[in-house]
Motif scaffolding. Structure first.
Motif, PDB file in Angstrom:
ATOM      1  N   SER A 186       0.843  -1.204   0.000  1.00 39.93           N
ATOM      2  CA  SER A 186       0.000   0.000   0.000  1.00 39.93           C
ATOM      3  C   SER A 186       0.873   1.247   0.000  1.00 39.93           C
ATOM      4  CB  SER A 186      -0.921  -0.023   1.214  1.00 39.93           C
ATOM      5  OG  SER A 186      -0.180  -0.273   2.377  1.00 39.93           O
ATOM      6  N   ASP A 187       2.052   1.171  -0.646  1.00 40.74           N
ATOM      7  CA  ASP A 187       2.983   2.308  -0.583  1.00 40.74           C
ATOM      8  C   ASP A 187       2.666   3.420  -1.589  1.00 40.74           C
ATOM      9  OD1 ASP A 187       3.790   1.217  -2.975  1.00 40.74           O
ATOM     10  OD2 ASP A 187       5.875   0.907  -2.407  1.00 40.74           O
ATOM     11  N   LEU A 188       1.603   3.223  -2.383  1.00 40.40           N
ATOM     12  CA  LEU A 188       1.243   4.178  -3.425  1.00 40.40           C
ATOM     13  C   LEU A 188       2.401   4.412  -4.387  1.00 40.40           C
ATOM     14  CD1 LEU A 188      -0.802   6.994  -1.627  1.00 40.40           C
ATOM     15  CD2 LEU A 188      -1.651   5.261  -3.188  1.00 40.40           C
ATOM     16  N   GLN A 226       8.887   5.782  -2.202  1.00 41.83           N
ATOM     17  CA  GLN A 226       7.782   5.644  -1.244  1.00 41.83           C
ATOM     18  C   GLN A 226       7.683   6.839  -0.310  1.00 41.83           C
ATOM     19  OE1 GLN A 226       9.558   3.016  -2.793  1.00 41.83           O
ATOM     20  NE2 GLN A 226      10.102   2.093  -0.860  1.00 41.83           N
ATOM     21  N   MET A 227       8.826   7.533  -0.106  1.00 38.62           N
ATOM     22  CA  MET A 227       8.842   8.593   0.907  1.00 38.62           C
ATOM     23  C   MET A 227       8.161   9.873   0.439  1.00 38.62           C
ATOM     24  SD  MET A 227      11.389   8.964  -1.203  1.00 38.62           S
ATOM     25  CE  MET A 227      12.036  10.345  -2.103  1.00 38.62           C
ATOM     26  N   VAL A 234       5.224  10.653   0.074  1.00 39.56           N
ATOM     27  CA  VAL A 234       3.983  11.045   0.762  1.00 39.56           C
ATOM     28  C   VAL A 234       4.239  12.231   1.690  1.00 39.56           C
ATOM     29  CG1 VAL A 234       2.869   8.780   0.577  1.00 39.56           C
ATOM     30  CG2 VAL A 234       4.277   9.283   2.565  1.00 39.56           C
ATOM     31  N   GLY A 235       5.458  12.307   2.240  1.00 38.06           N
ATOM     32  CA  GLY A 235       5.815  13.456   3.081  1.00 38.06           C
ATOM     33  C   GLY A 235       5.826  14.742   2.270  1.00 38.06           C
ATOM     34  N   ILE A 243       4.130  15.219  -0.512  1.00 36.37           N
ATOM     35  CA  ILE A 243       2.749  15.503  -0.919  1.00 36.37           C
ATOM     36  C   ILE A 243       1.997  16.200   0.224  1.00 36.37           C
ATOM     37  CG2 ILE A 243       0.556  14.471  -1.642  1.00 36.37           C
ATOM     38  CD1 ILE A 243       2.203  12.297  -3.087  1.00 36.37           C
ATOM     39  N   ALA A 244       2.260  15.751   1.469  1.00 36.78           N
ATOM     40  CA  ALA A 244       1.629  16.407   2.619  1.00 36.78           C
ATOM     41  C   ALA A 244       2.042  17.877   2.676  1.00 36.78           C
ATOM     42  CB  ALA A 244       1.998  15.691   3.917  1.00 36.78           C
ATOM     43  N   GLU A 272      -0.496  21.204   2.201  1.00 36.60           N
ATOM     44  CA  GLU A 272      -0.686  22.252   3.212  1.00 36.60           C
ATOM     45  C   GLU A 272      -0.584  23.665   2.638  1.00 36.60           C
ATOM     46  OE1 GLU A 272       1.889  21.611   6.592  1.00 36.60           O
ATOM     47  OE2 GLU A 272       1.142  19.562   6.767  1.00 36.60           O
ATOM     48  N   LYS A 311      -5.762  10.534  -4.626  1.00 39.72           N
ATOM     49  CA  LYS A 311      -6.641  10.602  -3.449  1.00 39.72           C
ATOM     50  C   LYS A 311      -5.927  11.139  -2.210  1.00 39.72           C
ATOM     51  CE  LYS A 311      -5.944   5.699  -2.889  1.00 39.72           C
ATOM     52  NZ  LYS A 311      -6.490   4.386  -3.106  1.00 39.72           N
ATOM     53  N   LEU A 312      -4.581  11.181  -2.229  1.00 39.92           N
ATOM     54  CA  LEU A 312      -3.838  11.756  -1.099  1.00 39.92           C
ATOM     55  C   LEU A 312      -4.098  13.248  -0.959  1.00 39.92           C
ATOM     56  CD1 LEU A 312      -0.215  10.312  -0.928  1.00 39.92           C
ATOM     57  CD2 LEU A 312      -1.931  10.352   0.869  1.00 39.92           C
TER      58      LEU A 312
END
Lengths: 337, 311
Positions: free
Chosen positions: A46-48, A232-233, A235-236, A238-239, A243, A259-260
């Motif tokens: 589920s690592d996208l 994989q990292m 996502v940080g 993308i967050a 913001e 969807k993230l």
């Protein structure tokens, strides 16, 4: 009594650890002879990103082939230690799987050692073009993604969307698939608008989410308003982009990451390994166990650009992206870095 | 093409701001580990405790929309993880290095399992702890951005350092902790309950590590991903040695490490002509250099890693 509790707790702990280490299994129903595949992956299904792209493809192939009765697969995920992965690969081969997939170029050396011991098992290995056939190993397939193609298209989109004329890249390590993707992206940006400044950070790790976030923040602080990244990292990162409330955009790769952060993601290059899996499975059924290198591309449909149709500024980028895709497919655009 | 000079004020401010934010998870975990080690227990399970804290905080925040509940839940999980480590290392007197590694694996595996069972996919939350602008101070030039626009957990991490110093050196409890870590037999003779003190510090270590994980998942990142701490727990253990088992030493180590980490990112952004591979190694090389330079100057707690047996 306390001794009993001690041993009981230790056993319970051990059971927990084992439970946590074993990957999920999908058992085939009794009767018939399903095609059996085992896959070893470096990160989570589920690592996208990388591992999920293979997992999703296997699920898709299973549906195509008629469910678990016809196509059975098991997986070991989070095998970031190569030694553990090698043990798993050997174990799966010994269990008589028809095809054992080592999904990670870092597993190559181990596979080269293991494969000759199991001449009646087919192995596949990616992303790489090395089948070891020149070294006398006949039962290893290689597969890779022409990730530079989607990188190029994403570069075209980034160049169309940036207002600050600065774009940023968050990469893991400057090798392999990540390197190819990033260099394709840079070429796409430059050939669309050479005046755009490209910033680039490698975090040195596929797993360090915190560092990926700081890299994204550093890009944003330096004025970048469109970011990309691979590993994989991300996502940080993308967050961090999310913001910024729409001021900064993200274009993804490897899996659909929309969807993230649906409001800031423009599109994603999606890897569809089904294209190479179909080919490998057909060949294995005909008793050809390896010796070929296969590629997913925009042309053969293994690479797709999935647009986020709900993204408000998609109109500014989509026509140019579609033109670039067509150009790469019919050969008028050379996306090779 | 215009390029910003690398050492302009804006860039330096960016590096310092990022460095301070990066330091906060390390600070929580390393201060917790420091207490544990000062009482004689080496806990190598920090990474696992951080992961469990990170997941719990993220999950509860996602479900309730309240990061304070997330933090509280992470602390409870930290208590459980800490107590488990205490039982194994203090009551059963297991070899600390090995049992710690065991708890690291348990924490990592369990957080992965829970992530799969309860979430199934990576999500981003917007209900975590956001940056707080401290009135007036936040408007100070440069300093305002660096120090006074961070999230609440970063302030907590830095407030923890003087608090830890006060507890360790100015209270009876601190005296007992140090005594138990230096000479447990003497402490025992004087009526200090060695096991009780160690239970307290190891459990507190678990709580602080879990808070460190929460600082990552619900304050700095607002994301949970499997194995997201990526070795931070082990760096935190190293920072305790680095800091000579002293709160301000740990603070110095955490800041140095994080600042160099932030610096290497900015050097890459501003295309400093050094290969990225080398820049990535910088924080680690520096840590080793400082460790080598400080070796011999500080002494570890005498009873570190030694289980207490009353003779």
């Amino acid at each position: 009594m306390s001794r009993f509790i001690k041993w009981f707790s230790l056993l319970a702990l051990l059971a927990l650890m084992l439970g946590a280490c074993t990957g999920g299994q999908q058992q085939a129903a009794e009767g018939g002879k399903p095609f059996r595949v085992a896959v070893v992956m470096p990160s989570s299904i589920s690592d996208l990103a990388f591992s999920q792209s293979m997992y999703d493809a296997l699920v898709g192939i299973q549906q195509e082939m008629g469910g678990p009765e016809k196509f059975e697969f098991v997986y070991s995920e989070n095998m970031f230690k190569v030694d553990d992965a090698a043990a798993a690969i050997r174990d799966y081969a010994a269990q008589g799987y028809d095809l054992v997939i080592a999904h990670g170029s870092q597993y190559g050396t181990s596979l080269r050692e293991i494969a000759p011991n199991f001449p009646n098992t087919a192995f596949a290995h990616g992303t790489t073009n090395r089948t070891f056939v020149e070294e006398g190993v006949k039962n290893v397939y290689a597969y890779e993604a022409a990730s530079n193609e989607g990188g190029y298209v994403n570069g075209v989109m980034a160049a169309k969307l940036t207002k600050s004329k600065i774009v940023g890249i968050v990469g893991p390590i400057d090798v392999g698939d990540a390197k190819l993707y990033i260099e394709g992206f840079e070429k796409g940006v430059r050939e669309t608008d050479p005046s755009i400044q490209i910033l680039k950070v490698f975090t040195g790790s596929f797993g360090d989410v915190a560092l990926a976030r700081e890299a994204a923040d550093a890009h944003i602080a330096a004025g970048a308003d469109v970011l990309i990244g691979t590993g994989q990292m991300v996502v940080g990162a993308i967050a961090a982009v999310s913001e910024q409330g729409g001021k900064v955009l993200w274009i993804g790769t490897q899996s659909n990451q929309t969807k993230l952060a649906p409001e800031v993601i423009v599109a994603n290059q999606v890897y569809d390994w089904k294209v190479v899996l179909r080919e490998i499975i057909a060949k294995v059924k005909n008793k050809q166990f390896g010796g070929e290198s296969l590629l997913i591309t925009l042309k053969n449909g293994g690479l797709r650009i999935e647009f986020n149709e709900n993204f408000s500024r998609l109109g500014e980028a989509k026509p140019a992206a579609e033109a670039a895709i067509q150009g790469i497919i019919n050969g008028t655009i050379n996306a090779v870095p | 093409m215009e390029t910003t000079p690398l050492f302009s004020l804006a860039v330096v401010t960016g590096i310092l701001t990022a460095g301070i934010r990066l330091a906060s998870p390390y600070l929580f975990a390393a201060i917790g580990e420091m207490f544990s080690q000062r009482s004689g227990v080496l806990n190598l399970g920090v990474e696992g405790q951080m992961l469990m804290g990170a997941f719990t905080a993220f999950y509860v925040t996602l479900r309730t929309g309240n990061p304070w509940l997330g933090l509280l839940a992470a602390m409870l999980v930290g208590v459980l993880m800490g107590l488990a480590m205490a039982v194994v290392s203090i009551t059963w007197r297991a070899v600390q290095g090995i049992s710690g590694i065991g708890f690291y694996i348990v924490g990592m595996g369990l957080s992965e399992l829970l992530f799969k069972a309860l979430l199934g996919e990576v999500k981003v939350i917007n209900t975590g702890f956001n940056a707080i602008h401290i009135p007036l101070l936040a408007n100070l030039p440069v300093l305002g951005e660096i120090f006074f626009r961070q999230n609440i957990m970063t302030y907590m991490a830095f407030a923890l350092v003087p608090l830890a110093w006060f507890v360790l050196y100015k209270t009876t409890l601190g005296l007992k902790i140090r005594a138990v870590g230096e000479n447990p037999h003497a402490a025992d003779t004087l009526g200090v309950n060695v096991a009780q003190i160690r239970y307290l510090t190891v459990t507190m270590g678990g709580v602080l590590s879990a808070i460190g994980g929460a600082a990552l998942s619900i304050a700095n990142l607002n994301v949970f991903q499997e194995n997201m701490t990526a070795g931070m727990g082990f760096i935190a253990v190293a920072l305790v040695y680095f800091g000579g088992w002293k709160p301000f030493g740990v603070l110095f180590g955490a800041l140095l490490f994080s600042m160099v980490m932030a610096l290497q990112i900015f050097l890459q952004v501003y295309r400093f002509p050094i290969p990225s591979e080398f820049l990535i190694m910088m924080p680690y090389i520096l840590t080793i250099v400082v460790l080598v330079l400080t070796v011999g100057r500080v002494r570890s707690p005498s009873a570190l890693t030694r289980p207490f047996v009353r003779e």
